[in-house]
Design a protein around this motif. Structure first.
Motif, PDB file in Angstrom:
ATOM      1  N   ARG A 169       0.809  -1.215   0.000  1.00 42.26           N
ATOM      2  CA  ARG A 169       0.000   0.000   0.000  1.00 42.26           C
ATOM      3  C   ARG A 169       0.845   1.269   0.000  1.00 42.26           C
ATOM      4  NH1 ARG A 169      -5.424  -1.326   1.681  1.00 42.26           N
ATOM      5  NH2 ARG A 169      -5.760   0.914   1.812  1.00 42.26           N
ATOM      6  N   TYR A 170       2.174   1.106   0.062  1.00 38.18           N
ATOM      7  CA  TYR A 170       3.029   2.288   0.150  1.00 38.18           C
ATOM      8  C   TYR A 170       4.320   2.062  -0.631  1.00 38.18           C
ATOM      9  CZ  TYR A 170       5.806   6.075   2.128  1.00 38.18           C
ATOM     10  OH  TYR A 170       6.583   7.193   2.270  1.00 38.18           O
TER      11      TYR A 170
ATOM     12  N   SER B 204       8.054   4.223  -1.801  1.00 38.90           N
ATOM     13  CA  SER B 204       8.911   5.381  -1.599  1.00 38.90           C
ATOM     14  C   SER B 204      10.033   5.343  -2.631  1.00 38.90           C
ATOM     15  CB  SER B 204       9.494   5.383  -0.182  1.00 38.90           C
ATOM     16  OG  SER B 204      10.315   6.507   0.019  1.00 38.90           O
TER      17      SER B 204
ATOM     18  N   VAL C 266       3.955  13.668  -2.794  1.00 40.24           N
ATOM     19  CA  VAL C 266       3.221  12.436  -2.505  1.00 40.24           C
ATOM     20  C   VAL C 266       2.052  12.339  -3.472  1.00 40.24           C
ATOM     21  CG1 VAL C 266       1.835  11.178  -0.817  1.00 40.24           C
ATOM     22  CG2 VAL C 266       3.865  12.443  -0.071  1.00 40.24           C
TER      23      VAL C 266
ATOM     24  N   LEU D  52      -1.238   9.623  -5.024  1.00 43.46           N
ATOM     25  CA  LEU D  52      -2.101   8.492  -4.685  1.00 43.46           C
ATOM     26  C   LEU D  52      -2.594   7.785  -5.938  1.00 43.46           C
ATOM     27  CD1 LEU D  52      -4.362  10.034  -1.890  1.00 43.46           C
ATOM     28  CD2 LEU D  52      -2.288   8.671  -1.602  1.00 43.46           C
TER      29      LEU D  52
ATOM     30  N   VAL E  74      -3.215   3.494  -2.834  1.00 49.50           N
ATOM     31  CA  VAL E  74      -1.792   3.190  -2.744  1.00 49.50           C
ATOM     32  C   VAL E  74      -1.057   4.524  -2.719  1.00 49.50           C
ATOM     33  CG1 VAL E  74       0.197   2.207  -3.952  1.00 49.50           C
ATOM     34  CG2 VAL E  74      -1.981   0.961  -3.893  1.00 49.50           C
ATOM     35  N   THR E  75      -0.192   4.706  -1.747  1.00 52.73           N
ATOM     36  CA  THR E  75       0.530   5.968  -1.576  1.00 52.73           C
ATOM     37  C   THR E  75       1.934   5.859  -2.153  1.00 52.73           C
ATOM     38  OG1 THR E  75      -0.704   6.450   0.443  1.00 52.73           O
ATOM     39  CG2 THR E  75       1.333   7.684   0.086  1.00 52.73           C
ATOM     40  N   CYS E  76       2.303   6.843  -2.965  1.00 53.93           N
ATOM     41  CA  CYS E  76       3.643   6.901  -3.553  1.00 53.93           C
ATOM     42  C   CYS E  76       4.337   8.184  -3.091  1.00 53.93           C
ATOM     43  CB  CYS E  76       3.577   6.877  -5.076  1.00 53.93           C
ATOM     44  SG  CYS E  76       2.860   5.372  -5.755  1.00 53.93           S
ATOM     45  N   SER E  77       5.502   8.031  -2.475  1.00 49.00           N
ATOM     46  CA  SER E  77       6.299   9.168  -2.024  1.00 49.00           C
ATOM     47  C   SER E  77       7.527   9.289  -2.919  1.00 49.00           C
ATOM     48  CB  SER E  77       6.709   8.958  -0.564  1.00 49.00           C
ATOM     49  OG  SER E  77       7.572   9.982  -0.134  1.00 49.00           O
TER      50      SER E  77
END
Length: 233
Positions: free
Chosen positions: A135-136, A138, A203, A205, A220-223
């Motif tokens: 879900r994440y 980086s 960031v 999404l 889903v989070t993208c940094s």
């Protein structure tokens, strides 16, 4: 007085006698009376715990000592010895419950006087939910780079049999999806387009939703951090 008056008095006496007889025949056995007599919930795995309020009344007796219990671990009731008239809360914990109809029973067993048992059936309809893994993300890249490719995440549900259609949407211009739809279980591939990254730290999404599941859209989070090749700042 006339004959009619005599018949009237006899009719009143007969009706009074019948009424007394019916009152004498009413059951006098002590009873536990839960209200409501059954509980029904709708939820999904991971949702907030639904709850309900149950009153326990007595009939033909002022009070009854009883023991309260439940036969499922996902059903939270204040187990133990209690005295009716009474009331208590019932709470359902839907986490990790399987999709479909789940059933449980709340039991009220008298201890004084003994021999009184009442049950409250509980039904919980658990709907399917979307599950994402991971879900994440980086990322770090230099300004001279153009893309980060070959990225993916899995979309499944808690139902091991059924398949569900879903849609995928990028909420950041630098997240490029290979597909905007899918059917569970599925793998969604995406790329990071560094030419669209306008700031150093940002960031974004990816939103996944389906009308066939019960939980709200998932993300889903993208940094992303973009550095200069020379200064790394």
């Amino acid at each position: 007085r006339g004959l009619g008056d005599v018949y009237k008095r006899q009719l009143v006496i007969m009706l009074t006698a019948v009424g007394c007889s019916e009152s004498a025949n009413e059951p006098t056995t002590p009873m536990l009376v839960p209200q409501p007599t059954s509980l029904e919930f709708e939820a999904y795995s991971g949702s907030l715990a639904p709850n309900a309020y149950v009153k326990v009344l007595t009939r033909n007796i002022d009070s009854i000592a009883y023991r309260l219990s439940a036969d499922q671990t996902w059903l939270d009731v204040p187990i133990g010895n209690r005295i009716a008239p009474d009331s208590f809360f019932v709470k359902v914990f839907p986490t990790n419950m399987i999709p479909g109809v789940n059933t449980a029973t709340i039991t009220l067993q008298s201890t004084n006087p003994v021999g009184i048992t009442r049950t409250v059936p509980v039904t919980v309809d658990i709907g399917p939910v979307l599950q994402l893994s991971p879900r994440y993300f980086s990322f770090e890249a230099t300004r001279e780079s153009t893309a980060i490719s070959g990225l993916y995440f899995l979309v499944t549900t808690n139902d091991p049999v059924a398949e569900f259609d879903f849609s995928v949407e990028s909420l950041a211009p630098w997240i490029a999806l290979d597909s905007d739809t899918g059917t569970t279980p599925d793998t969604i591939f995406f790329n990071i387009d560094l030419t669209q990254a306008t700031t150093r730290d940002q960031v974004g999404l990816i939103r996944i939703s389906s009308v066939d599941v019960t939980n709200p859209p998932q993300s889903v989070t993208c940094s992303l951090s973009v550095f200069s090749w020379l200064s790394q700042t």
